[in-house]
Motif scaffolding. Structure first.
Motif, mmCIF file in Angstrom:
data_model
loop_
_atom_site.group_PDB
_atom_site.id
_atom_site.type_symbol
_atom_site.label_atom_id
_atom_site.label_comp_id
_atom_site.label_asym_id
_atom_site.label_seq_id
_atom_site.Cartn_x
_atom_site.Cartn_y
_atom_site.Cartn_z
ATOM 1 N N LYS A 165 -6.909 -3.495 -10.648
ATOM 2 C CA LYS A 165 -6.381 -3.072 -9.356
ATOM 3 C C LYS A 165 -6.230 -1.555 -9.340
ATOM 4 O O LYS A 165 -6.616 -0.869 -10.282
ATOM 5 C CB LYS A 165 -5.065 -3.796 -9.081
ATOM 6 C CG LYS A 165 -5.187 -5.324 -9.214
ATOM 7 C CD LYS A 165 -4.026 -6.065 -8.634
ATOM 8 C CE LYS A 165 -4.126 -6.144 -7.131
ATOM 9 N NZ LYS A 165 -3.069 -7.011 -6.551
ATOM 10 N N GLU A 200 -10.606 -4.318 -7.582
ATOM 11 C CA GLU A 200 -10.091 -4.035 -6.248
ATOM 12 C C GLU A 200 -10.481 -2.618 -5.827
ATOM 13 O O GLU A 200 -10.395 -1.679 -6.630
ATOM 14 C CB GLU A 200 -8.573 -4.163 -6.259
ATOM 15 C CG GLU A 200 -7.882 -3.712 -4.978
ATOM 16 C CD GLU A 200 -6.377 -3.614 -5.153
ATOM 17 O OE1 GLU A 200 -5.730 -4.678 -5.123
ATOM 18 O OE2 GLU A 200 -5.857 -2.500 -5.340
ATOM 19 N N ASP A 202 -10.101 0.208 -2.324
ATOM 20 C CA ASP A 202 -9.413 0.419 -1.049
ATOM 21 C C ASP A 202 -10.164 1.371 -0.117
ATOM 22 O O ASP A 202 -9.645 1.773 0.915
ATOM 23 C CB ASP A 202 -7.976 0.903 -1.265
ATOM 24 C CG ASP A 202 -7.896 2.127 -2.165
ATOM 25 O OD1 ASP A 202 -8.911 2.841 -2.309
ATOM 26 O OD2 ASP A 202 -6.811 2.375 -2.720
ATOM 27 N N MET A 219 -12.735 -6.967 -4.603
ATOM 28 C CA MET A 219 -11.667 -7.210 -3.633
ATOM 29 C C MET A 219 -11.566 -6.007 -2.698
ATOM 30 O O MET A 219 -11.373 -4.867 -3.143
ATOM 31 C CB MET A 219 -10.319 -7.422 -4.329
ATOM 32 C CG MET A 219 -9.161 -7.609 -3.341
ATOM 33 S SD MET A 219 -7.535 -7.528 -4.123
ATOM 34 C CE MET A 219 -7.524 -9.069 -5.031
ATOM 35 N N ASP A 221 -9.287 -4.340 -0.314
ATOM 36 C CA ASP A 221 -7.852 -4.412 -0.090
ATOM 37 C C ASP A 221 -7.428 -3.624 1.141
ATOM 38 O O ASP A 221 -7.675 -2.417 1.235
ATOM 39 C CB ASP A 221 -7.117 -3.880 -1.321
ATOM 40 C CG ASP A 221 -5.620 -4.081 -1.236
ATOM 41 O OD1 ASP A 221 -5.190 -5.190 -0.884
ATOM 42 O OD2 ASP A 221 -4.880 -3.116 -1.507
ATOM 43 N N SER A 244 -8.046 -9.028 0.983
ATOM 44 C CA SER A 244 -6.641 -9.192 0.648
ATOM 45 C C SER A 244 -5.825 -8.123 1.351
ATOM 46 O O SER A 244 -6.347 -7.088 1.755
ATOM 47 C CB SER A 244 -6.444 -9.085 -0.866
ATOM 48 O OG SER A 244 -5.101 -9.319 -1.234
#
Length: 288
Positions: A165, A200, A202, A219, A221, A244
């Motif tokens: 993450k 993850e 972003d 992922m 995010d 997510s």
């Protein structure tokens, strides 16, 4: 899979908490010879989960109690539906009542909420998954309830998969001194071939570098709907795409229609409201 060991650990801890030195009220007021018959009845509609947990709570109170389940986990019920029948020594039934109800109401609340999310993405191909935002000590039970509601389980614990993450990536970038892709490839080389690797991101500009490193799942995010669609296009089938962050019943359908494969929803377990179930008890002062 929910095991008997996991259930018994939770149930016994709950009974020890609720009646550390026995049930003083029942032991004082209820004759030892009294028997009880009770029905678990729905006060509102929902999706049932926790049948084995409900039965285990009463068995831990007294193995002489008999529990007959009318519904299986995952079954839909309406107001007034009888879910289970309990028969046994009255003191023991009263001893196990609150623990059995607390756990079954909690689990049925999770399965009911999950079923609503699953219904909201029907026909899109996206799966609804839980997260590690579970009640401490109840993860195995709550994860089971998600499946009973039609959802899927994410990794069970930190030991089950590599999931990098934002904080991991920040430390990795500072420690490696090289590119993120190179660091991820090196990590992949150290892993067994059976170990799943998820990362993850972003920002859209991170997608190509991460997917190019050979991750299994990326992922996205807290992406906007437009950026989710763009991210799915960039990945182009080279990895599974998970969305997510801030997912609600009102937004999950639109998120699913962007083409993502998985939508993880912490609210399934951290925000589910307990379903109103009642245990209607009749006492018999005689023996049977």
């Amino acid at each position: 899979m929910l095991t008997t060991t996991a259930i018994d650990r939770v149930v016994r801890a709950a009974l020890d908490e609720d009646a550390p030195w026995g049930d003083i009220t029942s032991d004082t007021l209820i004759p030892a010879s009294a028997s009880a018959e009770a029905e678990l009845v729905a006060r509102e509609p929902g999706v049932f989960s926790g049948g084995a947990v409900f039965a285990a709570a009463f068995a831990a109170a007294d193995p002489a109690i008999r529990v007959e389940l009318a519904l299986a986990d995952g079954a839909v019920f309406g107001v007034g539906d009888r879910i289970a029948r309990v028969v046994g020594p009255a003191r023991a039934v009263l001893l196990g009542e609150r623990v059995a109800l607390n756990l079954t109401q909690r689990l049925s609340g999770i399965s009911t909420l999950t079923s609503r999310y699953v219904a909201a993405v029907a026909g899109t191909g996206a799966r609804i998954a839980d997260t590690r935002k579970t009640t401490p000590g109840l993860r195995a039970l709550e994860r089971h309830a998600v499946v009973a509601g039609g959802g899927s389980n994410h990794r069970f614990s930190l030991s089950d998969a590599v999931m990098a993450k934002d904080n991991h990536l920040a430390v990795l970038a500072a420690a490696s001194g090289g590119s993120l892709a190179d660091a991820l490839r090196a990590a992949r080389a150290r892993l067994p071939h059976t170990m799943h690797l998820e990362v993850e991101v972003d920002r859209l500009d991170q997608v190509e570098e991460v997917v190019g490193a050979g991750v299994d799942t990326i992922m996205l995010d807290n992406f906007s709907l437009d950026d989710l669609r763009a991210g799915v296009a960039l990945v182009a089938g080279r990895a599974a795409v998970e969305a997510s962050g801030g997912v609600t019943l009102e937004t999950v359908g639109d998120i699913a229609r962007t083409g993502v494969d998985v939508i993880s929803v912490g609210a399934l377990t951290h925000s589910a409201r307990a379903i109103d179930l009642g245990l209607d008890i009749e006492l018999d002062s005689g023996t049977r």
